[in-house]
Design a protein around this motif. Sequence first.
Motif, short mmCIF file in Angstrom:
data_model
loop_
_atom_site.label_atom_id
_atom_site.label_comp_id
_atom_site.label_asym_id
_atom_site.label_seq_id
_atom_site.Cartn_x
_atom_site.Cartn_y
_atom_site.Cartn_z
N ALA A 41 118.06 2.53 93.80
CA ALA A 41 118.24 3.75 93.00
C ALA A 41 117.11 3.90 91.99
CB ALA A 41 119.59 3.72 92.29
N GLN A 42 116.70 2.78 91.38
CA GLN A 42 115.61 2.86 90.40
C GLN A 42 114.29 3.19 91.08
OE1 GLN A 42 115.70 2.37 86.57
NE2 GLN A 42 114.31 3.82 87.47
N LEU A 43 114.07 2.63 92.28
CA LEU A 43 112.86 2.99 93.03
C LEU A 43 112.89 4.46 93.44
CD1 LEU A 43 112.45 -0.13 95.34
CD2 LEU A 43 110.90 0.60 93.49
N GLY A 44 114.07 4.95 93.79
CA GLY A 44 114.20 6.33 94.24
C GLY A 44 114.12 7.35 93.12
N ALA A 45 114.43 6.95 91.92
CA ALA A 45 114.40 7.84 90.75
C ALA A 45 113.69 7.14 89.61
CB ALA A 45 115.82 8.24 90.35
N ALA A 69 113.28 -7.12 91.90
CA ALA A 69 113.13 -6.35 90.66
C ALA A 69 112.03 -6.94 89.77
CB ALA A 69 114.45 -6.29 89.91
N ALA A 70 112.00 -8.26 89.66
CA ALA A 70 110.99 -8.90 88.81
C ALA A 70 109.60 -8.79 89.44
CB ALA A 70 111.35 -10.37 88.58
N HIS A 71 109.50 -9.10 90.73
CA HIS A 71 108.20 -9.11 91.40
C HIS A 71 107.53 -7.74 91.39
CE1 HIS A 71 105.18 -10.61 94.20
NE2 HIS A 71 105.35 -9.49 94.90
N TYR A 72 108.32 -6.70 91.58
CA TYR A 72 107.76 -5.34 91.63
C TYR A 72 107.89 -4.60 90.30
CZ TYR A 72 107.25 -6.18 96.55
OH TYR A 72 106.87 -6.72 97.76
N LYS A 73 108.31 -5.33 89.24
CA LYS A 73 108.42 -4.78 87.89
C LYS A 73 109.23 -3.48 87.88
CE LYS A 73 104.40 -7.16 86.37
NZ LYS A 73 103.04 -7.23 86.08
N ILE A 74 110.38 -3.55 88.50
CA ILE A 74 111.29 -2.40 88.56
C ILE A 74 112.10 -2.39 87.26
CG2 ILE A 74 113.22 -1.38 89.81
CD1 ILE A 74 112.08 -2.93 92.32
N PRO A 75 111.99 -1.32 86.46
CA PRO A 75 112.59 -1.31 85.12
C PRO A 75 114.10 -1.06 85.11
CG PRO A 75 111.50 0.76 85.54
CD PRO A 75 111.23 -0.11 86.73
N TYR A 118 114.27 -16.16 88.31
CA TYR A 118 113.71 -15.13 89.19
C TYR A 118 112.65 -14.29 88.48
CZ TYR A 118 117.03 -15.85 93.01
OH TYR A 118 117.76 -16.36 94.06
N GLY A 119 112.45 -14.52 87.19
CA GLY A 119 111.45 -13.77 86.44
C GLY A 119 112.00 -12.58 85.67
N ILE A 120 113.30 -12.55 85.46
CA ILE A 120 113.96 -11.45 84.74
C ILE A 120 114.04 -11.79 83.25
CG2 ILE A 120 116.14 -10.16 84.50
CD1 ILE A 120 114.82 -9.54 87.14
N ASP A 121 113.81 -10.79 82.41
CA ASP A 121 114.01 -10.91 80.97
C ASP A 121 115.52 -10.93 80.74
OD1 ASP A 121 113.48 -10.94 78.25
OD2 ASP A 121 113.23 -8.76 78.13
N ARG A 142 110.31 0.24 80.13
CA ARG A 142 109.99 0.79 81.45
C ARG A 142 108.93 -0.05 82.17
NH1 ARG A 142 113.95 2.70 83.04
NH2 ARG A 142 112.90 3.96 84.57
N GLU A 143 108.75 -1.30 81.70
CA GLU A 143 107.73 -2.18 82.28
C GLU A 143 108.31 -3.30 83.14
OE1 GLU A 143 104.43 -1.54 81.97
OE2 GLU A 143 105.08 0.26 80.90
N ARG A 144 109.59 -3.62 82.94
CA ARG A 144 110.17 -4.78 83.63
C ARG A 144 111.70 -4.69 83.62
NH1 ARG A 144 109.08 -9.04 78.72
NH2 ARG A 144 110.26 -7.82 77.23
N PRO A 145 112.34 -5.47 84.48
CA PRO A 145 113.81 -5.48 84.48
C PRO A 145 114.37 -6.35 83.36
CG PRO A 145 112.96 -6.89 86.22
CD PRO A 145 111.78 -6.24 85.57
#
Length: 163
Positions: A41-45, A69-75, A118-121, A142-145
């Motif tokens: 959903a985040q990638l789609g919007a 989410a972490a690897h592709y920096k999906i916010p 996994y690299g998540i904040d 808006r830079e990372r999950p």
Amino acid sequence: MSEAGSNEVPITEYVRPGVALSHMSAVGAGLGFGLPAAVGAQLGAPDRPVIALMGDGSMHYAITSLWTAAHYKIPLTIVVSSNDEYGVLKQFADIESALGIPGLDLPELNISATAASYGIDAHEANDTEQVAEMLRAGVADRERPTLINVRTNKVKKVAPRLT
């Protein structure tokens, strides 16, 4: 997006989407749907903030979505209600009088450490003010999950069925 199992009803009492058709849920139809659906959903919007409301049990069905989410920096902002159990499955077992089902207790899972690996904040919220503050910060980033782990109560027994 929500897949919080035993916490789904309380969550929907307090979380109201501001835009029509903004709340997605599997409605108990398939465990593991929530976290990857929220990533999608985040990638789609990408211009709209997406918040995944997860239970600690259900999120483990697709935990590797955290890596994506972490690897592709999906916010994406993920809020986990942690009660150390598969609460909704315990409720179903109680309804079906299937007592003593093994594997429904999840003691000592460290959701924040798992997410961080996994690299998540990842953050631990101890009260509603912290949840609100961390949620605002997560949505604004808006830079990372971001993951917010919130301790919740264990599931109470379901009322007995009338036969």
